[in-house]
Write a protein that holds these residues in place. Structure first.
Motif, PDB file in Angstrom:
ATOM      1  N   THR A   1       0.939   4.005  16.745  1.00 54.06           N
ATOM      2  CA  THR A   1      -0.271   4.308  15.983  1.00 54.06           C
ATOM      3  C   THR A   1      -0.101   3.849  14.541  1.00 54.06           C
ATOM      4  O   THR A   1       1.023   3.710  14.043  1.00 54.06           O
ATOM      5  CB  THR A   1      -0.600   5.813  16.019  1.00 54.06           C
ATOM      6  OG1 THR A   1       0.526   6.553  15.535  1.00 54.06           O
ATOM      7  CG2 THR A   1      -0.910   6.263  17.435  1.00 54.06           C
TER       8      THR A   1
ATOM      9  N   TYR B   1      -3.037   4.407  11.643  1.00 52.24           N
ATOM     10  CA  TYR B   1      -3.743   5.176  10.612  1.00 52.24           C
ATOM     11  C   TYR B   1      -4.972   5.843  11.246  1.00 52.24           C
ATOM     12  O   TYR B   1      -5.396   5.452  12.337  1.00 52.24           O
ATOM     13  CB  TYR B   1      -4.201   4.254   9.463  1.00 52.24           C
ATOM     14  CG  TYR B   1      -5.092   3.128   9.936  1.00 52.24           C
ATOM     15  CD1 TYR B   1      -6.468   3.312  10.073  1.00 52.24           C
ATOM     16  CD2 TYR B   1      -4.567   1.884  10.277  1.00 52.24           C
ATOM     17  CE1 TYR B   1      -7.282   2.302  10.536  1.00 52.24           C
ATOM     18  CE2 TYR B   1      -5.384   0.866  10.748  1.00 52.24           C
ATOM     19  CZ  TYR B   1      -6.735   1.077  10.868  1.00 52.24           C
ATOM     20  OH  TYR B   1      -7.540   0.065  11.342  1.00 52.24           O
TER      21      TYR B   1
ATOM     22  N   GLU C   1      -8.740   6.476  12.119  1.00 53.48           N
ATOM     23  CA  GLU C   1      -9.972   5.693  12.165  1.00 53.48           C
ATOM     24  C   GLU C   1     -11.121   6.677  11.966  1.00 53.48           C
ATOM     25  O   GLU C   1     -11.456   7.452  12.854  1.00 53.48           O
ATOM     26  CB  GLU C   1     -10.113   5.004  13.507  1.00 53.48           C
ATOM     27  CG  GLU C   1      -9.125   3.881  13.694  1.00 53.48           C
ATOM     28  CD  GLU C   1      -9.818   2.670  14.269  1.00 53.48           C
ATOM     29  OE1 GLU C   1     -10.382   1.899  13.479  1.00 53.48           O
ATOM     30  OE2 GLU C   1      -9.794   2.524  15.490  1.00 53.48           O
TER      31      GLU C   1
ATOM     32  N   GLY D   1     -11.028   2.326   9.593  1.00 57.14           N
ATOM     33  CA  GLY D   1     -10.321   2.825   8.434  1.00 57.14           C
ATOM     34  C   GLY D   1     -11.158   2.653   7.183  1.00 57.14           C
ATOM     35  O   GLY D   1     -11.887   1.677   7.035  1.00 57.14           O
TER      36      GLY D   1
ATOM     37  N   ASP E   1     -11.102  14.883   9.394  1.00 57.13           N
ATOM     38  CA  ASP E   1     -10.880  13.856   8.385  1.00 57.13           C
ATOM     39  C   ASP E   1     -11.988  13.949   7.344  1.00 57.13           C
ATOM     40  O   ASP E   1     -12.885  14.802   7.435  1.00 57.13           O
ATOM     41  CB  ASP E   1     -10.869  12.463   9.051  1.00 57.13           C
ATOM     42  CG  ASP E   1     -10.226  11.390   8.192  1.00 57.13           C
ATOM     43  OD1 ASP E   1      -9.592  11.725   7.175  1.00 57.13           O
ATOM     44  OD2 ASP E   1     -10.379  10.206   8.521  1.00 57.13           O
TER      45      ASP E   1
ATOM     46  N   SER F   1      -7.241   7.799  16.028  1.00 56.55           N
ATOM     47  CA  SER F   1      -6.203   6.971  15.409  1.00 56.55           C
ATOM     48  C   SER F   1      -6.313   5.539  15.885  1.00 56.55           C
ATOM     49  O   SER F   1      -6.649   5.270  17.049  1.00 56.55           O
ATOM     50  CB  SER F   1      -4.810   7.515  15.740  1.00 56.55           C
ATOM     51  OG  SER F   1      -4.587   8.737  15.091  1.00 56.55           O
TER      52      SER F   1
ATOM     53  N   LYS G   1      -5.167   0.257   3.809  1.00 55.66           N
ATOM     54  CA  LYS G   1      -4.651   1.061   4.912  1.00 55.66           C
ATOM     55  C   LYS G   1      -3.150   0.882   5.113  1.00 55.66           C
ATOM     56  O   LYS G   1      -2.488   1.755   5.686  1.00 55.66           O
ATOM     57  CB  LYS G   1      -5.386   0.714   6.207  1.00 55.66           C
ATOM     58  CG  LYS G   1      -6.710   1.426   6.370  1.00 55.66           C
ATOM     59  CD  LYS G   1      -6.536   2.935   6.383  1.00 55.66           C
ATOM     60  CE  LYS G   1      -7.878   3.643   6.322  1.00 55.66           C
ATOM     61  NZ  LYS G   1      -7.788   4.975   5.758  1.00 55.66           N
TER      62      LYS G   1
ATOM     63  N   ILE H   1      -0.769   3.751   4.081  1.00 48.45           N
ATOM     64  CA  ILE H   1      -0.624   5.008   4.814  1.00 48.45           C
ATOM     65  C   ILE H   1      -0.043   4.806   6.213  1.00 48.45           C
ATOM     66  O   ILE H   1       0.086   5.763   6.977  1.00 48.45           O
ATOM     67  CB  ILE H   1      -1.968   5.767   4.908  1.00 48.45           C
ATOM     68  CG1 ILE H   1      -2.998   4.969   5.719  1.00 48.45           C
ATOM     69  CG2 ILE H   1      -2.507   6.083   3.529  1.00 48.45           C
ATOM     70  CD1 ILE H   1      -4.249   5.782   6.012  1.00 48.45           C
ATOM     71  N   ILE H   2       0.309   3.575   6.555  1.00 47.13           N
ATOM     72  CA  ILE H   2       0.961   3.329   7.844  1.00 47.13           C
ATOM     73  C   ILE H   2       2.419   3.766   7.732  1.00 47.13           C
ATOM     74  O   ILE H   2       3.157   3.285   6.875  1.00 47.13           O
ATOM     75  CB  ILE H   2       0.875   1.845   8.248  1.00 47.13           C
ATOM     76  CG1 ILE H   2      -0.584   1.428   8.474  1.00 47.13           C
ATOM     77  CG2 ILE H   2       1.691   1.585   9.520  1.00 47.13           C
ATOM     78  CD1 ILE H   2      -0.767  -0.057   8.741  1.00 47.13           C
ATOM     79  N   ASP H   3       2.816   4.697   8.580  1.00 50.62           N
ATOM     80  CA  ASP H   3       4.164   5.254   8.532  1.00 50.62           C
ATOM     81  C   ASP H   3       4.843   5.064   9.886  1.00 50.62           C
ATOM     82  O   ASP H   3       4.520   5.751  10.852  1.00 50.62           O
ATOM     83  CB  ASP H   3       4.085   6.742   8.183  1.00 50.62           C
ATOM     84  CG  ASP H   3       5.452   7.383   8.024  1.00 50.62           C
ATOM     85  OD1 ASP H   3       6.467   6.689   8.232  1.00 50.62           O
ATOM     86  OD2 ASP H   3       5.500   8.587   7.702  1.00 50.62           O
TER      87      ASP H   3
END
Length: 338
Positions: free
Chosen positions: A138, A140, A142, A219, A257, A276, A308, A311-313
């Motif tokens: 995954t 971020y 949506e 996003g 969200d 997501s 975006k 925030i992608i982890d």
């Protein structure tokens, strides 16, 4: 006569020796990726690249959404880091992407987690199970954005009744999100004048008055909506807390969200829900190929300019995929201790 015969035989033997030496060297060079076998690191490089495909197609979404610019950035990373010819293709997004992977016309795809789950199970818009897909991870949230303008007078989901409303391009996951959100508000698709438009087409339609509102699952900030906000006072229709709770209880893949203050010129944050975004991949790609692609993307996010990317982890990429993770991606997560 004997001297001539001996000379001819000598020449033939010498030619044969040169030929065999050349063949041996060629096979040796070929086995080592065209490099000298004296280097252990060269042998390792050749071994690591043996399973990499020459080309991968990344299926994204419409050009006005988030998938497309991110897909282009990921394609550049894959090409630069791994030498694979990677290309991002504009598509109808999630549902279409899943059927395209099933048909073998793509290798990697952006999709909503809920749509990937439906595809694997053969539910909702999928009449048959799509069993050749696995997850990379995954990315971020949506955000489901119900987009309109101040002049439309639309202030609530209930106000959409009787209005011309786009629910996304055919083959996208947005249509199902729209149907489910309308459902918890006591409405159906028959209660609106449904339009099946891409995000770009939707915002253009709102701008010229052809439609009143549009569901956009993407996003934030979303390019098409940002474009609209340059000429119109954009309104994001809020979803009331009790409806958010009802939606999450009935469809657990939703999360709470909001569209943040300042985005699209909003003067306050707007409550809504999200699913997501994730990357799916065909299971026919080798473990090594998917491992290296996963590693390349997650370790080069600093090269992605889209908001975006921040925030992608990768430490959370295994969460909520809804389908099994490809062994190559799992190898990367195990290696990193995620």
């Amino acid at each position: 006569m004997k001297k001539k015969s001996f000379l001819l035989l000598t020449i033939l033997m010498l030619a044969l020796s040169m030929f065999l030496a050349a063949c041996g060297g060629g096979e040796k060079e070929k086995a080592n990726g065209g490099k000298d076998s004296g280097s252990g690191s060269d042998s390792k490089d050749a071994e690591e690249s043996a399973d990499l495909p020459e080309f991968v197609s990344i299926l994204t979404g419409g050009t006005g959404g988030t998938y497309y610019p991110l897909g282009g950035a990921f394609a550049s990373i894959i090409s630069d880091e791994l030498g694979i010819d990677a290309n991002a293709e504009s598509t109808g997004a999630s549902a279409e992407n899943m059927t395209t992977l099933k048909a073998g016309d793509g290798e990697i795809a952006f999709t909503q987690t809920d749509i990937a789950s439906y595809a694997k199970e053969g539910k909702a818009m999928f009449k048959e199970k799509i069993d050749n897909i696995q997850a990379i991870g995954t990315l971020y949230p949506e955000t489901i954005q119900i987009v309109t303008t101040a002049k439309s007078g639309i202030k609530s989901v209930e106000d959409l009744k009787g209005k011309k409303v786009s629910i996304g391009a055919p083959g996208s996951g947005t249509a199902l999100n729209a149907e489910q959100i309308l459902e918890v508000h006591g409405l159906t698709l028959n209660d609106i004048q449904k339009q099946d438009l891409s995000f770009d087409e939707s915002t253009a339609g709102i701008q010229d008055g052809a439609i009143d509102a549009a569901f956009v699952t993407a996003g934030t900030p979303t390019g098409a909506v940002e474009g609209l906000s340059a000429t119109e006072d954009v309104v994001i229709v809020p979803i009331a807390q009790d409806k958010i709770d009802e939606l999450i209880k009935k469809y657990p893949y939703y999360i709470q969200d909001e569209v943040p203050i300042g985005v699209y010129g909003l003067e306050e944050a707007v409550p809504t829900v999200a699913v997501s975004a994730m990357l799916a991949v065909v299971d026919s790609l080798s473990e090594d190929a998917v491992y290296q692609i996963t590693k390349a993307i997650f370790e080069n996010l600093d090269k992605v300019t889209h908001a975006k990317a921040k925030i992608i982890d990768p430490a959370k990429a295994k969460e909520g995929t809804g389908i099994e993770i490809h062994p190559g991606a799992q190898k990367y997560y195990d290696e990193k201790g995620y």
